[in-house]
Design an enzyme around this catalytic site. Structure first.
Site, mmCIF file in Angstrom:
data_model
loop_
_atom_site.group_PDB
_atom_site.id
_atom_site.type_symbol
_atom_site.label_atom_id
_atom_site.label_comp_id
_atom_site.label_asym_id
_atom_site.label_seq_id
_atom_site.Cartn_x
_atom_site.Cartn_y
_atom_site.Cartn_z
ATOM 1 N N THR A 67 29.895 -38.271 11.362
ATOM 2 C CA THR A 67 28.760 -39.190 11.451
ATOM 3 C C THR A 67 28.395 -39.438 12.913
ATOM 4 O O THR A 67 28.942 -38.796 13.814
ATOM 5 C CB THR A 67 29.029 -40.487 10.632
ATOM 6 O OG1 THR A 67 27.841 -41.265 10.633
ATOM 7 C CG2 THR A 67 30.186 -41.315 11.182
ATOM 8 N N LYS A 71 27.204 -35.445 15.036
ATOM 9 C CA LYS A 71 26.707 -34.403 14.130
ATOM 10 C C LYS A 71 26.208 -33.141 14.845
ATOM 11 O O LYS A 71 26.435 -32.030 14.379
ATOM 12 C CB LYS A 71 25.573 -34.956 13.257
ATOM 13 C CG LYS A 71 26.037 -35.956 12.212
ATOM 14 C CD LYS A 71 24.868 -36.367 11.340
ATOM 15 C CE LYS A 71 25.291 -37.361 10.281
ATOM 16 N NZ LYS A 71 24.225 -37.630 9.317
ATOM 17 N N GLU A 83 23.219 -22.244 6.326
ATOM 18 C CA GLU A 83 21.829 -22.152 6.758
ATOM 19 C C GLU A 83 21.235 -23.546 7.038
ATOM 20 O O GLU A 83 20.596 -23.763 8.059
ATOM 21 C CB GLU A 83 21.005 -21.428 5.679
ATOM 22 C CG GLU A 83 19.645 -21.015 6.188
ATOM 23 C CD GLU A 83 18.746 -20.472 5.083
ATOM 24 O OE1 GLU A 83 19.146 -20.478 3.909
ATOM 25 O OE2 GLU A 83 17.635 -20.045 5.432
ATOM 26 N N ASP A 107 22.950 -33.713 3.976
ATOM 27 C CA ASP A 107 21.957 -34.802 3.952
ATOM 28 C C ASP A 107 20.673 -34.396 3.223
ATOM 29 O O ASP A 107 20.134 -35.161 2.420
ATOM 30 C CB ASP A 107 21.607 -35.238 5.378
ATOM 31 C CG ASP A 107 22.734 -36.036 6.031
ATOM 32 O OD1 ASP A 107 23.480 -36.708 5.301
ATOM 33 O OD2 ASP A 107 22.856 -35.968 7.264
ATOM 34 N N GLY A 134 17.208 -38.380 13.615
ATOM 35 C CA GLY A 134 18.105 -37.436 12.952
ATOM 36 C C GLY A 134 17.915 -37.437 11.439
ATOM 37 O O GLY A 134 17.882 -36.376 10.803
HETATM 38 P P1 ATR Z 1 18.378 -41.929 12.715
HETATM 39 O O1 ATR Z 1 19.323 -40.908 13.235
HETATM 40 O O2 ATR Z 1 19.005 -42.888 11.751
HETATM 41 O O3 ATR Z 1 17.132 -41.342 12.183
HETATM 42 P P2 ATR Z 1 17.196 -42.581 15.266
HETATM 43 O O4 ATR Z 1 17.369 -41.177 15.686
HETATM 44 O O5 ATR Z 1 17.557 -43.668 16.227
HETATM 45 O O6 ATR Z 1 18.033 -42.892 13.947
HETATM 46 O O7 ATR Z 1 15.680 -42.778 14.764
HETATM 47 C C1 ATR Z 1 15.154 -44.012 14.493
HETATM 48 C C2 ATR Z 1 13.711 -43.867 14.027
HETATM 49 O O8 ATR Z 1 13.195 -45.178 13.748
HETATM 50 C C3 ATR Z 1 12.797 -43.264 15.066
HETATM 51 O O9 ATR Z 1 11.800 -42.518 14.421
HETATM 52 C C4 ATR Z 1 12.216 -44.500 15.747
HETATM 53 O O10 ATR Z 1 10.963 -44.297 16.368
HETATM 54 P P3 ATR Z 1 10.900 -43.770 17.901
HETATM 55 O O11 ATR Z 1 11.166 -42.297 17.831
HETATM 56 O O12 ATR Z 1 9.530 -44.083 18.335
HETATM 57 O O13 ATR Z 1 11.956 -44.523 18.640
HETATM 58 C C5 ATR Z 1 12.029 -45.389 14.548
HETATM 59 N N1 ATR Z 1 11.925 -46.820 14.910
HETATM 60 C C6 ATR Z 1 12.928 -47.642 15.262
HETATM 61 N N2 ATR Z 1 12.452 -48.891 15.495
HETATM 62 C C7 ATR Z 1 11.111 -48.836 15.300
HETATM 63 C C8 ATR Z 1 10.043 -49.794 15.367
HETATM 64 N N3 ATR Z 1 10.276 -51.072 15.714
HETATM 65 N N4 ATR Z 1 8.793 -49.384 15.077
HETATM 66 C C9 ATR Z 1 8.554 -48.094 14.719
HETATM 67 N N5 ATR Z 1 9.509 -47.150 14.627
HETATM 68 C C10 ATR Z 1 10.772 -47.500 14.907
#
Ligand code: ATR
Length: 284
Positions: A67, A71, A83, A107, A134
Site C-alpha cells: 500500500t 506501490k 500486464e 485494484d 493513483g
Molecule cells: P490517491 O492515490 O488516493 O488517488 P492522490 O494521488 O493524493 O490519492 O490523489 C488525490 C486526488 O484527489 C487528486 O486527483 C486530487 O486533485 P489534484 O490532482 O488537483 O491534487 C484530488 N483532490 C484532493 N483534494 C481535492 C479538493 N479539495 N478539490 C478537488 N480535488 C481534490
C-alpha cells in the site's frame, strides 16, 4: 488459532500501515476457509523498502499486499509483472513462488468486480471520472477495460490529469478537463456513469466537488470512498434516483482477487465484506 511450523505467512507493507483493513479482512478469509495461514502488517519506511522486499523473499513469505507509498517502487523490485501491473506502473499484490516474486495489481479488477456485483453494465457507456491520483489511474483503466465508449476526466490540477490521460488514452477515448463549474455542468449532461476518485467527501465539512444539484437523475454514481459509507455526493445522487455505489466493494474485491492469486481458492467475499462493515460502521 493454531500456528505451527507449516503455517503460511502473508502480510502487507505500507507506511503507515496502522490503518490498513487488509489484516482483518484477509485473516477472516483464511479462517473462513480453514486455511493454515496468517496475515500480518509490516510498517516499512521508504528508505527500508528494498531491504524489506529482499527480506520477505528470503523469509519465504508466501505473498504480500503493498500500500501507500510503495506501490510504484515495488513494481521495480519484483521479478515479473502482470500486464495490469505493468500498464498501471503500480503493484498492490505480490506472490512469492520459490523466491521468485510476481507483482500484480488487483485494484482495477477489484473495481470492475464491485460494479459487476451491483449489476452495472459499462459496455458502450459514457463515463465521467473525477480525480487523477493513483486510485484514478486504476479506476480509469478499469472503466476502459470494462468497455466504456468515452472516458472524460476532470481534475483540479489539469497538468496531472493530462499526464494520466497520456497513459490511459492508449486504451480508448479519453479527454481531460479542468475542474470548472461550467465545464463540469456540460459534461454531466452527457454522462451515464460518474465516478469520484478524489478524497473530497471523506471529511465532514468538505466542500462539494461540483454542484451536486446538477447530477442527472437515474444514472449510476460511484464514489470509491467507503468511510463515510454515504458521501454527500452519493447522498445527492440517491435523492436524484441514481444507482449509488460506495468504495467498500472495491476494497473487498481487490482483496478477494489477491486472496485468489495466493491460495487458488475462491475468496469468501460475503464474509470479508461483513467483517469490514462491522469494523467500519459498527454492527450491521
Ligand atoms: P490517491 O492515490 O488516493 O488517488 P492522490 O494521488 O493524493 O490519492 O490523489 C488525490 C486526488 O484527489 C487528486 O486527483 C486530487 O486533485 P489534484 O490532482 O488537483 O491534487 C484530488 N483532490 C484532493 N483534494 C481535492 C479538493 N479539495 N478539490 C478537488 N480535488 C481534490
Amino acid at each position: 488459532m493454531k500456528i505451527t511450523g507449516r503455517t503460511a505467512v502473508y502480510g502487507i507493507i505500507g507506511y503507515p500501515v496502522k490503518h490498513s483493513l487488509s489484516p482483518l479482512m484477509q485473516t477472516s478469509a483464511f479462517q473462513e476457509l480453514g486455511l493454515d495461514a496468517v496475515y500480518v502488517p509490516f510498517e516499512v519506511p521508504p528508505e527500508n523498502l528494498e531491504d524489506a522486499v529482499k527480506g520477505l523473499r528470503a523469509l519465504s513469505v508466501r505473498g504480500f499486499n503493498v500500500t501507500v507509498p510503495h506501490k510504484e517502487k515495488v513494481a521495480q523490485l519484483v521479478d515479473y509483472l502482470t500486464e495490469d501491473a505493468e500498464i498501471l506502473g503500480a503493484v498492490n499484490t505480490v506472490k512469492n513462488e520459490g523466491g521468485e516474486l510476481t507483482g500484480y495489481n488487483t485494484d482495477a479488477e477489484g473495481f470492475l468486480r464491485s460494479l459487476i456485483e451491483e449489476g452495472v453494465e459499462l459496455e458502450g457507456k459514457r463515463a465521467l471520472m473525477f480525480g487523477a491520483g493513483g486510485a484514478a489511474r486504476a479506476v480509469g483503466y478499469a472503466l476502459l477495460k470494462g468497455g466504456v465508449k468515452f472516458l472524460n476526466i476532470v481534475n483540479r490540477s489539469f497538468s496531472k490529469a493530462k499526464k494520466m490521460a497520456e497513459i490511459l488514452g492508449r486504451r480508448g477515448n479519453v479527454l481531460v478537463y479542468p475542474l470548472k463549474e461550467g465545464t463540469v455542468e456540460a459534461l454531466l449532461k452527457d454522462a451515464d456513469i460518474i465516478v469520484n476518485t478524489t478524497s473530497v467527501g471523506m471529511k465532514e465539512g468538505d466542500p462539494q466537488l461540483f454542484d451536486y444539484s446538477k447530477i442527472p437523475s437515474g444514472i449510476t454514481v460511484v464514489d470509491i470512498i467507503y468511510n463515510p459509507p454515504q458521501t454527500p455526493l452519493l447522498k445527492a445522487a440517491k435523492e436524484k434516483g441514481c444507482k449509488t455505489i460506495n468504495g467498500l466493494g472495491m476494497l473487498v474485491h481487490q482483496g478477494a482477487v489477491a486472496f485468489e492469486i495466493w491460495t487458488g481458492k475462491k475468496a469468501p467475499v460475503e464474509k470479508m465484506k461483513k467483517v469490514l462493515e462491522e469494523e467500519l460502521y459498527g454492527s450491521v
